[in-house]
Design a protein around this motif. Sequence first.
Motif, PDB file in Angstrom:
ATOM      1  N   MET A  36      48.144  80.500 -61.898  1.00 48.21           N
ATOM      2  CA  MET A  36      48.770  81.394 -60.724  1.00 48.21           C
ATOM      3  C   MET A  36      47.679  82.432 -60.029  1.00 48.21           C
ATOM      4  SD  MET A  36      51.524  79.901 -60.468  1.00 48.21           S
ATOM      5  CE  MET A  36      53.102  79.861 -60.469  1.00 48.21           C
ATOM      6  N   MET A  37      47.064  83.350 -60.708  1.00 48.50           N
ATOM      7  CA  MET A  37      46.393  84.191 -60.056  1.00 48.50           C
ATOM      8  C   MET A  37      45.034  83.606 -59.244  1.00 48.50           C
ATOM      9  SD  MET A  37      47.650  86.851 -60.079  1.00 48.50           S
ATOM     10  CE  MET A  37      46.530  88.279 -59.666  1.00 48.50           C
ATOM     11  N   SER A  38      44.841  82.055 -59.355  1.00 46.72           N
ATOM     12  CA  SER A  38      43.479  81.613 -58.992  1.00 46.72           C
ATOM     13  C   SER A  38      43.043  81.837 -57.419  1.00 46.72           C
ATOM     14  CB  SER A  38      43.510  79.843 -59.380  1.00 46.72           C
ATOM     15  OG  SER A  38      44.411  79.513 -57.995  1.00 46.72           O
ATOM     16  N   GLU A  39      44.046  82.147 -56.998  1.00 46.22           N
ATOM     17  CA  GLU A  39      43.062  82.588 -55.854  1.00 46.22           C
ATOM     18  C   GLU A  39      42.651  84.216 -55.641  1.00 46.22           C
ATOM     19  OE1 GLU A  39      44.928  82.525 -51.483  1.00 46.22           O
ATOM     20  OE2 GLU A  39      46.480  81.294 -51.923  1.00 46.22           O
ATOM     21  N   GLU A  40      43.367  84.677 -56.855  1.00 46.03           N
ATOM     22  CA  GLU A  40      42.776  86.296 -56.642  1.00 46.03           C
ATOM     23  C   GLU A  40      41.359  86.260 -57.425  1.00 46.03           C
ATOM     24  OE1 GLU A  40      45.846  85.411 -56.747  1.00 46.03           O
ATOM     25  OE2 GLU A  40      46.376  86.788 -55.218  1.00 46.03           O
ATOM     26  N   LEU A  41      41.252  85.347 -58.183  1.00 48.17           N
ATOM     27  CA  LEU A  41      40.005  85.413 -59.347  1.00 48.17           C
ATOM     28  C   LEU A  41      39.348  84.519 -59.239  1.00 48.17           C
ATOM     29  CD1 LEU A  41      42.030  84.025 -62.149  1.00 48.17           C
ATOM     30  CD2 LEU A  41      40.910  86.294 -62.231  1.00 48.17           C
ATOM     31  N   ALA A  42      39.086  83.188 -57.697  1.00 44.35           N
ATOM     32  CA  ALA A  42      38.133  82.484 -57.377  1.00 44.35           C
ATOM     33  C   ALA A  42      37.230  83.956 -56.037  1.00 44.35           C
ATOM     34  CB  ALA A  42      39.018  81.700 -56.190  1.00 44.35           C
ATOM     35  N   GLU A  43      38.085  84.733 -56.064  1.00 43.08           N
ATOM     36  CA  GLU A  43      37.100  85.736 -54.965  1.00 43.08           C
ATOM     37  C   GLU A  43      35.878  86.581 -56.293  1.00 43.08           C
ATOM     38  OE1 GLU A  43      39.643  89.058 -53.197  1.00 43.08           O
ATOM     39  OE2 GLU A  43      40.845  86.717 -52.492  1.00 43.08           O
ATOM     40  N   HIS A  44      36.381  86.562 -57.414  1.00 45.10           N
ATOM     41  CA  HIS A  44      35.129  87.473 -58.178  1.00 45.10           C
ATOM     42  C   HIS A  44      34.174  86.331 -58.847  1.00 45.10           C
ATOM     43  CE1 HIS A  44      37.597  91.340 -57.571  1.00 45.10           C
ATOM     44  NE2 HIS A  44      38.074  89.809 -58.083  1.00 45.10           N
ATOM     45  N   VAL A  45      34.418  85.450 -59.002  1.00 48.88           N
ATOM     46  CA  VAL A  45      33.314  84.179 -59.687  1.00 48.88           C
ATOM     47  C   VAL A  45      32.976  83.010 -58.655  1.00 48.88           C
ATOM     48  CG1 VAL A  45      34.818  84.514 -61.538  1.00 48.88           C
ATOM     49  CG2 VAL A  45      35.407  82.347 -60.197  1.00 48.88           C
ATOM     50  N   ASP A  46      32.223  82.135 -59.444  1.00 47.48           N
ATOM     51  CA  ASP A  46      31.422  81.901 -58.415  1.00 47.48           C
ATOM     52  C   ASP A  46      31.940  79.740 -58.813  1.00 47.48           C
ATOM     53  OD1 ASP A  46      29.149  82.507 -57.601  1.00 47.48           O
ATOM     54  OD2 ASP A  46      28.801  82.553 -59.176  1.00 47.48           O
ATOM     55  N   PHE A  47      32.860  79.860 -59.645  1.00 49.74           N
ATOM     56  CA  PHE A  47      33.732  78.704 -60.228  1.00 49.74           C
ATOM     57  C   PHE A  47      34.888  78.713 -61.009  1.00 49.74           C
ATOM     58  CE2 PHE A  47      30.424  78.216 -63.278  1.00 49.74           C
ATOM     59  CZ  PHE A  47      31.137  77.896 -64.337  1.00 49.74           C
ATOM     60  N   PHE A  48      34.992  77.472 -61.133  1.00 46.59           N
ATOM     61  CA  PHE A  48      36.498  77.443 -62.564  1.00 46.59           C
ATOM     62  C   PHE A  48      36.716  76.548 -62.997  1.00 46.59           C
ATOM     63  CE2 PHE A  48      39.881  79.154 -59.502  1.00 46.59           C
ATOM     64  CZ  PHE A  48      39.330  80.122 -59.757  1.00 46.59           C
ATOM     65  N   SER A  49      36.581  76.094 -64.458  1.00 44.61           N
ATOM     66  CA  SER A  49      36.714  75.331 -65.792  1.00 44.61           C
ATOM     67  C   SER A  49      37.906  75.358 -65.882  1.00 44.61           C
ATOM     68  CB  SER A  49      35.587  75.029 -66.536  1.00 44.61           C
ATOM     69  OG  SER A  49      35.595  74.408 -67.132  1.00 44.61           O
ATOM     70  N   ILE A  50      38.836  74.138 -65.784  1.00 45.56           N
ATOM     71  CA  ILE A  50      39.962  74.636 -66.221  1.00 45.56           C
ATOM     72  C   ILE A  50      40.181  73.597 -67.556  1.00 45.56           C
ATOM     73  CG2 ILE A  50      42.456  73.378 -65.937  1.00 45.56           C
ATOM     74  CD1 ILE A  50      41.732  73.108 -62.769  1.00 45.56           C
ATOM     75  N   GLY A  51      40.600  74.452 -68.574  1.00 43.29           N
ATOM     76  CA  GLY A  51      40.329  73.415 -69.796  1.00 43.29           C
ATOM     77  C   GLY A  51      41.547  73.078 -70.179  1.00 43.29           C
ATOM     78  N   THR A  52      41.794  71.944 -69.693  1.00 42.49           N
ATOM     79  CA  THR A  52      43.757  70.655 -69.896  1.00 42.49           C
ATOM     80  C   THR A  52      44.485  70.741 -71.512  1.00 42.49           C
ATOM     81  OG1 THR A  52      42.071  69.132 -70.576  1.00 42.49           O
ATOM     82  CG2 THR A  52      42.399  69.384 -68.268  1.00 42.49           C
ATOM     83  N   ASN A  53      42.898  71.253 -72.078  1.00 46.27           N
ATOM     84  CA  ASN A  53      43.883  70.669 -73.624  1.00 46.27           C
ATOM     85  C   ASN A  53      44.701  72.281 -73.780  1.00 46.27           C
ATOM     86  OD1 ASN A  53      42.330  68.648 -73.601  1.00 46.27           O
ATOM     87  ND2 ASN A  53      41.616  69.586 -75.360  1.00 46.27           N
ATOM     88  N   ASP A  54      44.380  73.443 -73.513  1.00 49.90           N
ATOM     89  CA  ASP A  54      45.009  74.583 -73.726  1.00 49.90           C
ATOM     90  C   ASP A  54      45.764  74.889 -72.366  1.00 49.90           C
ATOM     91  OD1 ASP A  54      44.042  75.337 -76.385  1.00 49.90           O
ATOM     92  OD2 ASP A  54      42.145  76.776 -75.378  1.00 49.90           O
TER      93      ASP A  54
END
Length: 140
Positions: A36-54
């Motif tokens: 839900m916060m991915s747009e805001e979080l994207a402003e602070h990092v270079d990439f996301f890794s989605i941990g699908t199990n969790d």
Amino acid sequence: DIQKIVAEVAKELEEEKIPYAIPEQGIMIETPAAVMMSEELAEHVDFFSIGTNDLTQYTLAIDRQNNRLDRFYNPHHEAVLRMIQMTVDGAHKHGKWVGICGELGADTTLTTRFVQMGIDELSVAPSMVLNVRSKICEME
């Protein structure tokens, strides 16, 4: 803030004349709150890794350690797939890339959907690379 820590370490290395390179900074997306916060979080990092199990466990409120609930654990559930899509959309809006890690990355029944979603990278066990690669090549 991770950028401050990286800057401090870079300054120390420069002062000590130690050569270095700053790697990309990313975060794991493993909870619905992070999605839900991915747009805001994207402003602070270079990439996301989605941990699908969790992400599956927390999205479906299923304890993966409880064998009696195994029949409810479904990483193909539409809610989980929508969470993945929301993460991709939030990251791409800010020009950041997204990878899938966890068992779902090697699930070739979802490879086409992941590519259509805009997933930039699939992290899979070495034994699964050829299967996933073949699936992607079939799409082209």
